[in-house]
Design a protein around this motif. Structure first.
Motif, short mmCIF file in Angstrom:
data_model
loop_
_atom_site.label_atom_id
_atom_site.label_comp_id
_atom_site.label_asym_id
_atom_site.label_seq_id
_atom_site.Cartn_x
_atom_site.Cartn_y
_atom_site.Cartn_z
N SER A 1 -17.82 8.94 10.23
CA SER A 1 -17.85 7.69 9.46
C SER A 1 -16.46 7.07 9.32
N ASN A 2 -15.41 7.88 9.54
CA ASN A 2 -14.01 7.41 9.43
C ASN A 2 -13.68 6.86 8.06
N ALA A 3 -14.42 7.24 7.01
CA ALA A 3 -14.22 6.66 5.68
C ALA A 3 -13.67 7.67 4.69
N TYR A 4 -13.45 8.90 5.14
CA TYR A 4 -12.97 9.94 4.23
C TYR A 4 -11.67 10.53 4.77
N HIS A 5 -10.67 10.64 3.89
CA HIS A 5 -9.35 11.08 4.36
C HIS A 5 -8.82 12.28 3.58
N GLY A 6 -9.72 12.95 2.82
CA GLY A 6 -9.29 14.11 2.06
C GLY A 6 -9.54 15.42 2.79
N MET A 7 -9.58 16.51 2.06
CA MET A 7 -9.81 17.83 2.63
C MET A 7 -11.31 18.15 2.57
N TYR A 8 -11.69 19.26 3.18
CA TYR A 8 -13.09 19.69 3.14
C TYR A 8 -13.19 21.13 2.63
N HIS A 9 -14.40 21.50 2.23
CA HIS A 9 -14.69 22.92 1.99
C HIS A 9 -16.13 23.17 2.44
N VAL A 10 -16.29 24.07 3.38
CA VAL A 10 -17.61 24.36 3.93
C VAL A 10 -18.21 25.56 3.19
N LEU A 11 -19.39 25.37 2.58
CA LEU A 11 -20.03 26.44 1.81
C LEU A 11 -20.67 27.50 2.71
N GLU A 12 -20.93 27.13 3.94
CA GLU A 12 -21.65 27.99 4.91
C GLU A 12 -23.08 28.26 4.45
N GLY A 13 -23.74 27.21 3.96
CA GLY A 13 -25.14 27.33 3.54
C GLY A 13 -25.38 26.60 2.23
N CYS A 14 -26.57 26.77 1.67
CA CYS A 14 -26.86 26.21 0.35
C CYS A 14 -27.74 27.21 -0.40
N LEU A 15 -27.79 27.06 -1.71
CA LEU A 15 -28.58 27.98 -2.53
C LEU A 15 -30.04 27.93 -2.10
#
Lengths: 197, 197
Positions: A96-110
């Motif tokens: 989307s080229n609209a986000y310029h921060g960092m990420y955190h990948v949960l590796e799944g969801c509850l």
């Protein structure tokens, strides 16, 4: 003629393990590959390369070939962390080229029914990162499915004791769908219209 | 995050070369494989094994791992040769369990528009086999498509000077369809009801 135990049948067996590929499609793919030995070699080499090189980033757990990944190492806004379920969602957000921060990948969801509790996700690591760093905002971008929403609510509960703004992607993305498959323009819209959780 | 030049993107590129697999499916398969490193290794090994072991039988040109193939080497009726376009069709006939003779794989069918003439097919080798052996009947099992029918008529013209019975699979198989995809019972019916050409 080839017997059931032949290498081709073993290849068909391996291809059948892939999602959406049944016996006939696997056979068709195997015969197609048989006609193009060069592609067969290239595919085999690619597979080994991916297996040997790709791993989760030690900081954000996105898949990467470098330590840390290009986003963690790059010149991005360290005051903001976007929490996603997996690297595919991260890639959709990046498109989307609209986000310029960092990420955190949960590796799944509850997903209690599948035995996935908070301990199976990278939540402890997320809290550690927030405590260590200069994070001002956490944007929760889990999918808009039942599990994704539950994960978002759980994260809100965990993070609210920390001094930061917690936001959620705007409800532009249809409920029940995966972020991975949404078009870039809708993702961009959802990023801009993010709401306080 | 992974860049366009990463190994995963190269794997996606290789998967996209397979028939019926587009960008999104390739990405989905690649991510699925990433989650199962053991399957990725097994698939890579399978591909190398098939590339190294599988080759056309020097007698009948069916794909095989042995020289000659198990059908040519086996205890089959040498008085009869079934001519098929490719090894997939051979496998469909074998699945019917109604044929006990030898095979000959043409490795294609006549298709002047695609530049496939009689010289591109294993017709010379078929004539040699018939001249050498004790063949009494040739069953032409090319597909019931325009090209398959044309190939059957051409084979009839080439083989009629030799002293043998030339037969064709019965019209039980729907016109315009591939033998490869027909169910075993229909193939069995077509084998029993074969007609003189």
């Amino acid at each position: 003629m080839l017997t059931k135990s032949s290498s081709l049948m073993r290849l068909v067996g391996e291809l059948k393990k892939l999602p959406g590929i049944g016996e006939r499609t696997a056979l068709r793919l195997a015969f197609h590959l048989l006609k193009t030995p060069r592609n067969m070699t290239a595919l085999a080499e690619s597979l080994c390369e991916v297996r040997d090189l790709v791993h989760p980033c030690p900081v954000c757990f996105a898949i990467t070939e470098t330590d840390p990944c290009s986003i963690c190492a790059g010149n991005r806004d360290a005051a903001m962390i976007c929490v996603v379920e997996n690297s595919q969602d991260l890639m959709a957000l990046e498109r989307s080229n609209a986000y310029h921060g960092m990420y955190h990948v949960l590796e799944g969801c509850l997903s209690p029914l599948n035995g996935v509790g908070p301990d199976c996700l990278r939540i402890t690591e997320l809290v550690e990162r927030i405590k260590d760093g200069a994070v001002k905002e956490v944007l929760i971008a889990t999918n808009f499915t039942v599990e994704g929403e539950a994960t978002a609510l759980y994260l809100k509960k965990v993070l609210k004791q920390l001094d930061l703004k917690i936001t959620r992607l705007a409800h532009g993305i249809p409920l029940g769908s995966d972020i991975e498959f949404v078009d870039a323009a809708t993702v961009q819209w959802a990023l801009q219209g993010r709401s306080e959780l």
